[in-house]
Design a protein around this motif. Structure first.
Motif, mmCIF file in Angstrom:
data_model
loop_
_atom_site.group_PDB
_atom_site.id
_atom_site.type_symbol
_atom_site.label_atom_id
_atom_site.label_comp_id
_atom_site.label_asym_id
_atom_site.label_seq_id
_atom_site.Cartn_x
_atom_site.Cartn_y
_atom_site.Cartn_z
ATOM 1 N N TYR A 124 0.901 -1.194 -0.001
ATOM 2 C CA TYR A 124 -0.170 0.091 0.054
ATOM 3 C C TYR A 124 1.022 1.412 0.075
ATOM 4 O O TYR A 124 0.557 2.478 0.252
ATOM 5 C CB TYR A 124 -1.069 -0.017 1.294
ATOM 6 N N GLY A 125 2.433 1.114 -0.367
ATOM 7 C CA GLY A 125 2.747 2.238 -0.859
ATOM 8 C C GLY A 125 3.273 3.024 0.474
ATOM 9 O O GLY A 125 3.562 2.516 1.589
ATOM 10 N N GLY B 204 4.575 -2.326 5.654
ATOM 11 C CA GLY B 204 4.044 -3.782 5.860
ATOM 12 C C GLY B 204 4.752 -4.600 6.470
ATOM 13 O O GLY B 204 5.936 -4.183 7.029
ATOM 14 N N LEU B 205 4.263 -5.930 6.951
ATOM 15 C CA LEU B 205 4.867 -6.752 7.816
ATOM 16 C C LEU B 205 4.968 -8.024 7.114
ATOM 17 O O LEU B 205 4.053 -8.795 6.658
ATOM 18 C CB LEU B 205 4.187 -7.034 9.047
ATOM 19 N N LYS B 206 6.053 -8.557 6.668
ATOM 20 C CA LYS B 206 6.540 -9.896 6.176
ATOM 21 C C LYS B 206 5.703 -11.031 7.060
ATOM 22 O O LYS B 206 5.514 -12.052 6.272
ATOM 23 C CB LYS B 206 7.918 -10.171 5.861
ATOM 24 N N ALA B 207 5.734 -11.108 8.162
ATOM 25 C CA ALA B 207 5.404 -12.028 8.903
ATOM 26 C C ALA B 207 3.837 -11.929 9.093
ATOM 27 O O ALA B 207 3.246 -12.981 9.468
ATOM 28 C CB ALA B 207 6.011 -11.779 10.433
ATOM 29 N N ARG B 208 2.955 -11.119 8.631
ATOM 30 C CA ARG B 208 1.740 -11.181 8.579
ATOM 31 C C ARG B 208 1.105 -11.052 7.449
ATOM 32 O O ARG B 208 -0.071 -11.451 7.050
ATOM 33 C CB ARG B 208 1.317 -10.023 9.706
ATOM 34 N N GLY C 160 -5.667 9.234 -2.239
ATOM 35 C CA GLY C 160 -6.383 10.380 -1.978
ATOM 36 C C GLY C 160 -6.515 10.821 -0.555
ATOM 37 O O GLY C 160 -6.535 11.957 -0.236
ATOM 38 N N GLN C 161 -6.565 9.870 0.448
ATOM 39 C CA GLN C 161 -6.758 10.250 1.900
ATOM 40 C C GLN C 161 -5.744 9.576 2.714
ATOM 41 O O GLN C 161 -5.381 10.020 3.782
ATOM 42 C CB GLN C 161 -8.175 10.035 2.355
ATOM 43 N N HIS C 162 -5.274 8.440 2.193
ATOM 44 C CA HIS C 162 -4.429 7.632 2.940
ATOM 45 C C HIS C 162 -2.829 7.236 2.542
ATOM 46 O O HIS C 162 -1.923 7.180 3.263
ATOM 47 C CB HIS C 162 -4.909 6.051 3.364
ATOM 48 N N HIS C 163 -2.765 6.726 1.300
ATOM 49 C CA HIS C 163 -1.402 6.594 0.782
ATOM 50 C C HIS C 163 -1.399 6.873 -0.570
ATOM 51 O O HIS C 163 -2.316 6.750 -1.281
ATOM 52 C CB HIS C 163 -1.247 4.928 1.139
ATOM 53 N N ALA C 164 0.053 6.550 -1.136
ATOM 54 C CA ALA C 164 0.429 6.487 -2.545
ATOM 55 C C ALA C 164 1.123 5.267 -2.941
ATOM 56 O O ALA C 164 2.201 5.213 -2.088
ATOM 57 C CB ALA C 164 1.028 8.034 -2.630
ATOM 58 N N ASP C 165 1.070 4.779 -4.081
ATOM 59 C CA ASP C 165 1.836 3.728 -4.713
ATOM 60 C C ASP C 165 2.867 4.168 -5.638
ATOM 61 O O ASP C 165 2.744 4.852 -6.580
ATOM 62 C CB ASP C 165 1.019 2.933 -5.173
#
Length: 756
Positions: free
Chosen positions: A256-257, A284-288, A736-741
């Protein structure tokens, strides 16, 4: 005069439609002079018969179809080293991709002419339901129709639709094997084997395995395999039957960038609104985290030539798909906090379990006949389908993980535990333990009955009238599961909301074509489309439940209308095909917020612009494929607070350009590459932190690819692709509100192709 009339198309644009005419809508060369150059490093550039839609709904050749229809042939798929739908569609300007978040799943989310079109993807003319990340190893070509297409395909978003045409058995024996290796751990192998069985039967098998890392992104990787088998009998006879089965399994570490500036209170905003962190920062988490995508599709196609004027065709499809993921959303864990001299943030999560089952049957009767000196090329048909779409989000509870630092407040888990990471130095290898449970899923059943008719009427050699109409009866019923209660990952209750609705809508298209010469056409067309509220989400069908009055009310379909004028021309004995079009599209009856908690259908949006492109060979040695799109978009009427009114639409850049070209220096050596440009693109039409003056934007960028191929022997060649040669850092899409990729970084891929 309405607001969207303020920006007029320039005289140069109008002149472009009347004269230059460039669009990838016709055939590659098939004249004798080009035969000697019809192979590019052993990849056969097929004649113009391969570059036409496979559906009988297209009742005239593309030169005489009064719509913008782009066909991406297999040669372009192979030469660009495409492996995904996003890779293929980058060659068709005017198409962008949106980021997943919340109701928008982590899956293919194309936008065509500014309209979300994830619900408008088809395989061999049958709707491909369910959120998916699609592969290309079993594709013969990809067809994109732009503008309202409900007359062709029923319910839709109005921007257009995408049809994936799969490989089918042939009567010639051929085996192709490709083995590729590249940077970032890339490996891929494919086998395409076609064997005739007797004089009129054949079997075709396609296999694929692939793995690698995402170029330029820490920890992000993928691993997928697929198989397809098709058997055909009666090939080349009056009665033809093809049965096929397709399977794909993909396992990815989802991405999710990077977060937006809004997540660091007090930190000055960057120009784009994207947080100024390293482009390879992975939260992110590789374990999850994981994403599993599966598809199983069985298809039976039967065709029979009843006589010279009537052909019967029936397509039956049974498919099951799964989009199953848990992904870290760096912008959804609350605001970051400055603790002990560093910025820290808590990892938020998004998840989805979305299996979809589709049973569909499409029947057509098509052909040609002449009456009273007027020729008719027609198709009449019936579509029946039933789709079952389940949708659930996981309940996730962390019992042990990367501890939040002392002083970090609003930690929802036990003290010292909380899935925290540094904002400017995230660590994807952090440990994680916890509970992941799936509550009962929302379920939605939809039924479609659609009847349609098309006719291209030829009045001599100069004039053609293209007509199409479709009537749909579309219904849904289901149960929405919301307000899940949980403690320590144990689900204790949920709110169930029954929902149902049914709609009837009729859509049509009409187009007039004038042919000043046999190799050219000038056209004008008008078409409509309907968008039921239950397909406005990211999945193909959702229960449609929303906030406010939408929790208990299903609104009527939104309506889209579009007018288009254009010209198509073929040059050099049809080696080179060009076209251009002006279009004006309007969405009315759109669902918008008119008061606190109250939605009504009074919204309006507009997109108008120019599309130009080219396909074929300038000379027998020089092949080109690409185009340019200008889009002037506006949210004419939006939410009651007025913050977003007058804005350009999300995921709708004004300018997009793509051109892929190769040149045969010798019979054995071919050089080329691609150039791609996208201007500034907004990530949403929100108010508040995500809207108004604070809108997030993906900045304009150029990206370049390189291609070289060398034929070692008649049946053996090497192909080198270098994608993003300059290692350009660019934002491919924003939420637009949370993240950019971020888009992929530089990657080199060497492919060995062997043919028998």
């Amino acid at each position: 005069m309405r607001a969207y009339a303020r920006k007029a198309l320039t005289p140069f644009a109008v002149a472009g439609v009347a004269g230059l005419a460039f669009a990838p809508q016709l055939a590659l060369a098939d004249d004798v002079a080009a035969d000697a150059a019809s192979e590019v490093s052993g990849v056969q550039v097929e004649g113009h018969a391969a570059l036409k839609p496979t559906s009988p709904k297209y009742t005239s050749q593309l030169l005489d179809t009064p719509r913008n229809v782009t066909v991406v042939p297999r040669v372009i798929i192979e030469q660009t080293a495409a492996t995904s739908l996003a890779d293929i569609l980058q060659t068709s300007p005017g198409i962008t991709f949106g980021a997943g978040e919340g109701g928008q799943p982590l899956a293919d989310r194309p936008f065509i002419r500014g309209q979300a079109s994830a619900n408008n993807i088809f395989v061999d003319g049958v709707r491909d339901s369910g959120g998916q990340v699609r592969e290309v190893f079993n594709l013969e070509q990809v067809e994109v129709i732009k503008g309202p297409d409900s007359a062709y395909n029923g319910r839709g978003s109005g921007g257009g639709s995408i049809n994936l045409t799969t490989k089918r058995p042939r009567l010639d024996e051929a085996v192709s094997i490709s083995a590729a290796a590249g940077t970032d751990g890339y490996m891929r192998g494919t086998i395409d084997a076609n064997y005739p069985i007797g004089d009129t039967s054949a079997i075709r098998v396609n296999l694929m395995g692939s793995q690698g890392d995402a170029p330029g992104r820490d920890a992000v990787d993928f691993d997928r395999w697929g198989a397809a088998i098709a058997a055909g009998v009666g090939i080349g006879t009056d009665t033809r039957i093809t049965a096929s089965y397709y399977h794909l399994t993909a396992n990815n570490l989802p991405d999710y960038g990077v977060p937006l500036f809004t997540k660091l209170p007090g930190v000055p905003r960057t120009k784009s609104g994207v947080l100024n962190v390293s482009s390879n920062a992975f939260y992110g988490l590789k374990a999850r985290d994981y994403q599993k995508s599966e598809a199983d599709i069985a298809t039976l196609i039967a065709e029979h030539d009843i006589n010279d004027a009537i052909t019967f065709r029936n397509v039956f499809r049974y498919s099951k798909t799964l989009n199953d993921y848990l992904v870290t959303n760096p912008g959804d864990g609350g605001a970051a906090q400055f603790v002990a001299g560093e910025w820290w943030m808590k990892r938020g999560t998004k998840s989805r379990w979305n299996p979809t089952t589709t049973v569909a049957n499409v029947t057509d009767f098509y052909g040609k006949f002449t009456t009273g000196g007027v020729e008719h090329s027609y198709d009449v048909g019936l579509e029946l389908s039933r789709e079952t779409n389940r949708n659930a989000s996981y309940v996730i509870y962390t019992t042990a993980g990367a501890a939040c630092p002392a002083g970090f407040t609003n930690n929802s888990t036990a003290a010292g535990v909380g899935d925290c990471t540094r904002v400017f130095a995230p660590t994807p290898s952090d440990p994680w333990q916890g509970v992941i449970n799936r509550p009962d899923a929302s379920v939605n059943y939809t039924k479609t009955v659609g009847i349609y008719a098309f006719d291209t009427i030829s009045f001599g050699d100069k004039w053609l009238l293209n007509l199409g109409i479709r009537h749909d009866e579309y219904s849904m019923h289901g149960i929405d599961v919301s307000s899940v209660t949980s403690a320590l990952g144990v689900i204790t209750g949920a709110t169930l909301t029954p929902r149902e609705g049914d709609w009837q809508f009729t859509n049509y298209q009409v187009g007039l074509v004038y042919k000043p010469t046999p190799n050219g056409s000038i056209y004008a067309s008008y078409g409509t489309s309907s968008t039921p509220p239950t397909i406005s989400g990211g999945d193909q069908n959702t229960t449609g439940a929303g906030s406010g009055n939408l929790a208990n009310v299903l609104l009527d379909p939104e309506e889209v209308t579009s007018a288009e004028v254009g010209v198509k021309w073929a040059f050099f004995r049809e080696r080179l095909s060009t076209s251009a079009a002006l279009f004006h599209m309007k969405r009315e009856n759109a669902q918008i917020l008119v008061d606190t908690g109250i939605y009504a259908q009074v919204g309006e949006a507009m997109v108008q612009g120019l599309e130009i492109g080219v396909t074929g060979r300038v000379t027998p040695a020089w092949m080109v494929f690409g185009g340019y799109t200008y889009m002037d978009s506006e949210l004419v009427r939006g939410a009651f607070n007025g913050v977003n009114q007058g804005q350009a639409l999300a995921n709708t850049p004004e300018h997009t350009f793509s051109l892929f070209s190769t040149y045969n220096l010798t019979d054995a050596l071919s050089l080329g590459g691609g150039a791609y440009y996208v201007s500034d693109s907004f990530g949403g039409n929100q108010g508040g932190a995500g809207g108004g003056a604070n809108r997030v934007v993906a900045p304009a960028y150029w990206r370049f690819d390189a291609y070289v191929a060398y034929r070692i022997a008649e049946n053996l060649d090497l192909q080198l692709n270098v994608k993003n040669v300059g290692d350009k850092e660019y934002i491919a899409r924003t939420n637009g509100q949370h993240h950019a990729d971020y888009g992929p970084g530089r990657q080199a891929i060497l492919t060995l192709n062997v043919r028998f």
